[in-house]
Motif scaffolding. Structure first.
Motif, PDB file in Angstrom:
ATOM      1  N   PRO A 130       0.828  -1.203   0.000  1.00 55.68           N
ATOM      2  CA  PRO A 130       0.000   0.000   0.000  1.00 55.68           C
ATOM      3  C   PRO A 130       0.868   1.260   0.000  1.00 55.68           C
ATOM      4  O   PRO A 130       1.970   1.256   0.540  1.00 55.68           O
ATOM      5  CB  PRO A 130      -0.801  -0.107   1.299  1.00 55.68           C
ATOM      6  CG  PRO A 130      -0.692  -1.521   1.730  1.00 55.68           C
ATOM      7  CD  PRO A 130       0.583  -2.045   1.152  1.00 55.68           C
ATOM      8  N   LYS A 131       0.355   2.325  -0.603  1.00 49.56           N
ATOM      9  CA  LYS A 131       1.131   3.562  -0.718  1.00 49.56           C
ATOM     10  C   LYS A 131       0.745   4.608   0.317  1.00 49.56           C
ATOM     11  O   LYS A 131       1.242   5.720   0.263  1.00 49.56           O
ATOM     12  CB  LYS A 131       0.943   4.147  -2.118  1.00 49.56           C
ATOM     13  CG  LYS A 131       1.484   3.260  -3.195  1.00 49.56           C
ATOM     14  CD  LYS A 131       1.229   3.843  -4.559  1.00 49.56           C
ATOM     15  CE  LYS A 131       1.746   2.892  -5.619  1.00 49.56           C
ATOM     16  NZ  LYS A 131       1.372   3.266  -6.948  1.00 49.56           N
ATOM     17  N   SER A 132      -0.139   4.259   1.230  1.00 53.23           N
ATOM     18  CA  SER A 132      -0.591   5.226   2.218  1.00 53.23           C
ATOM     19  C   SER A 132      -0.577   4.598   3.606  1.00 53.23           C
ATOM     20  O   SER A 132      -0.901   3.425   3.759  1.00 53.23           O
ATOM     21  CB  SER A 132      -2.009   5.695   1.888  1.00 53.23           C
ATOM     22  OG  SER A 132      -2.500   6.542   2.904  1.00 53.23           O
ATOM     23  N   ALA A 133      -0.216   5.404   4.587  1.00 52.67           N
ATOM     24  CA  ALA A 133      -0.270   4.940   5.975  1.00 52.67           C
ATOM     25  C   ALA A 133      -1.703   4.974   6.499  1.00 52.67           C
ATOM     26  O   ALA A 133      -1.980   4.437   7.571  1.00 52.67           O
ATOM     27  CB  ALA A 133       0.631   5.803   6.854  1.00 52.67           C
ATOM     28  N   ILE A 134      -2.608   5.598   5.748  1.00 54.91           N
ATOM     29  CA  ILE A 134      -4.012   5.663   6.145  1.00 54.91           C
ATOM     30  C   ILE A 134      -4.895   5.343   4.929  1.00 54.91           C
ATOM     31  O   ILE A 134      -5.565   6.206   4.379  1.00 54.91           O
ATOM     32  CB  ILE A 134      -4.355   7.016   6.821  1.00 54.91           C
ATOM     33  CG1 ILE A 134      -5.753   7.005   7.411  1.00 54.91           C
ATOM     34  CG2 ILE A 134      -4.118   8.194   5.940  1.00 54.91           C
ATOM     35  CD1 ILE A 134      -5.898   6.146   8.614  1.00 54.91           C
ATOM     36  N   PRO A 135      -4.870   4.072   4.483  1.00 55.77           N
ATOM     37  CA  PRO A 135      -5.699   3.682   3.342  1.00 55.77           C
ATOM     38  C   PRO A 135      -7.190   3.795   3.668  1.00 55.77           C
ATOM     39  O   PRO A 135      -7.576   4.056   4.814  1.00 55.77           O
ATOM     40  CB  PRO A 135      -5.280   2.246   3.062  1.00 55.77           C
ATOM     41  CG  PRO A 135      -4.563   1.774   4.259  1.00 55.77           C
ATOM     42  CD  PRO A 135      -4.075   2.977   5.004  1.00 55.77           C
ATOM     43  N   LYS A 167       2.073  12.361  -0.796  1.00 54.73           N
ATOM     44  CA  LYS A 167       3.304  11.956  -1.483  1.00 54.73           C
ATOM     45  C   LYS A 167       4.378  11.455  -0.509  1.00 54.73           C
ATOM     46  O   LYS A 167       5.438  11.009  -0.938  1.00 54.73           O
ATOM     47  CB  LYS A 167       3.881  13.132  -2.277  1.00 54.73           C
ATOM     48  CG  LYS A 167       2.931  13.735  -3.290  1.00 54.73           C
ATOM     49  CD  LYS A 167       2.997  12.987  -4.595  1.00 54.73           C
ATOM     50  CE  LYS A 167       2.264  13.730  -5.688  1.00 54.73           C
ATOM     51  NZ  LYS A 167       1.001  13.172  -6.041  1.00 54.73           N
ATOM     52  N   THR A 168       4.118  11.570   0.780  1.00 48.98           N
ATOM     53  CA  THR A 168       5.123  11.175   1.784  1.00 48.98           C
ATOM     54  C   THR A 168       4.506  10.220   2.809  1.00 48.98           C
ATOM     55  O   THR A 168       4.187  10.614   3.932  1.00 48.98           O
ATOM     56  CB  THR A 168       5.702  12.415   2.495  1.00 48.98           C
ATOM     57  OG1 THR A 168       4.605  13.161   3.026  1.00 48.98           O
ATOM     58  CG2 THR A 168       6.517  13.271   1.552  1.00 48.98           C
ATOM     59  N   PRO A 169       4.337   8.958   2.421  1.00 52.17           N
ATOM     60  CA  PRO A 169       3.707   8.008   3.346  1.00 52.17           C
ATOM     61  C   PRO A 169       4.497   7.792   4.630  1.00 52.17           C
ATOM     62  O   PRO A 169       3.918   7.463   5.654  1.00 52.17           O
ATOM     63  CB  PRO A 169       3.591   6.723   2.531  1.00 52.17           C
ATOM     64  CG  PRO A 169       4.558   6.874   1.414  1.00 52.17           C
ATOM     65  CD  PRO A 169       4.679   8.340   1.146  1.00 52.17           C
ATOM     66  N   ASP A 170       5.819   8.017   4.590  1.00 55.49           N
ATOM     67  CA  ASP A 170       6.608   7.864   5.817  1.00 55.49           C
ATOM     68  C   ASP A 170       6.248   8.946   6.829  1.00 55.49           C
ATOM     69  O   ASP A 170       6.158   8.686   8.030  1.00 55.49           O
ATOM     70  CB  ASP A 170       8.103   7.864   5.515  1.00 55.49           C
ATOM     71  CG  ASP A 170       8.558   9.098   4.750  1.00 55.49           C
ATOM     72  OD1 ASP A 170       7.809   9.608   3.900  1.00 55.49           O
ATOM     73  OD2 ASP A 170       9.694   9.557   5.008  1.00 55.49           O
ATOM     74  N   VAL A 171       5.983  10.163   6.367  1.00 61.24           N
ATOM     75  CA  VAL A 171       5.561  11.249   7.261  1.00 61.24           C
ATOM     76  C   VAL A 171       4.122  11.002   7.718  1.00 61.24           C
ATOM     77  O   VAL A 171       3.784  11.211   8.882  1.00 61.24           O
ATOM     78  CB  VAL A 171       5.712  12.625   6.575  1.00 61.24           C
ATOM     79  CG1 VAL A 171       5.196  13.741   7.468  1.00 61.24           C
ATOM     80  CG2 VAL A 171       7.164  12.871   6.182  1.00 61.24           C
TER      81      VAL A 171
END
Length: 180
Positions: free
Chosen positions: A3-8, A89-93
């Motif tokens: 997944p590309k998001s920390a909050i899908p 654009k910044t899933p780590d943040v």
């Protein structure tokens, strides 16, 4: 592909829509009928009858508690919406900010369940005496706590320590500027 998001979408719905909805309904219910909200929290014994009129301090406490719950729901909605919109654009943040939001809420979920069962005393395992509101409180509490645990376990979402290296491998290297 991870997944590309920390909050899908699932987590966004759960914490950014479902939770604010529940907390708002709880607040409106307590506001509309604080006596019922109070009296339906736990079973009443024959020795201690339910209140007919709430003392002013109890009324204020019930309404303040309901307001704080609704406020927490709206904090979720606004923080998660901002994270998805401005940090897409910044899933780590995203992960760091959502961790900062969901960690104290998970601790609150665990403490809320422990405190509820502790306060019930001898009635905690007398399930047939539980009120519909008590069943609702426990069921809905677990319906939020379990997804929070899943989020912390990294199920179905971007986890930088796990997925960050994968994304970096998939990004094509940038060309060095032409030197003459």
């Amino acid at each position: 592909m991870p997944p590309k998001s920390a909050i899908p979408d699932f987590y966004y719905f759960c914490f950014g829509a479902y939770e604010p909805f529940l907390t708002t309904i709880g607040f409106l219910g307590a506001l509309a009928d604080p006596l019922t909200a109070h009296n339906s929290q736990a079973p009443w014994t024959a020795e201690v009858p339910a209140y007919q009129v709430l003392p002013t301090a109890t009324l204020v406490t019930i309404l303040q508690l309901a307001h704080v719950c609704a406020l927490l729901g709206f904090v979720n909605l606004f923080v998660l919406s901002a994270v998805r919109k401005h940090l897409n654009k910044t899933p780590d943040v995203q992960e760091k900010i959502v961790f900062s939001l969901l960690t104290p809420l998970l601790m609150g979920d665990i403490f809320h369940m422990w405190l509820t069962f502790w306060a019930l005393g001898d009635q905690k395992f007398n399930f047939q005496s539980w009120t519909p509101m008590l069943w609702t409180t426990v069921t809905l509490g677990f319906s939020l706590m379990i997804p929070r645990i899943y989020w912390h376990l990294g199920i179905g979402r971007y986890v930088h320590s796990r997925d960050g290296a994968f994304q970096e491998e998939c990004v094509p290297p940038t060309k060095a500027p032409f030197k003459s």
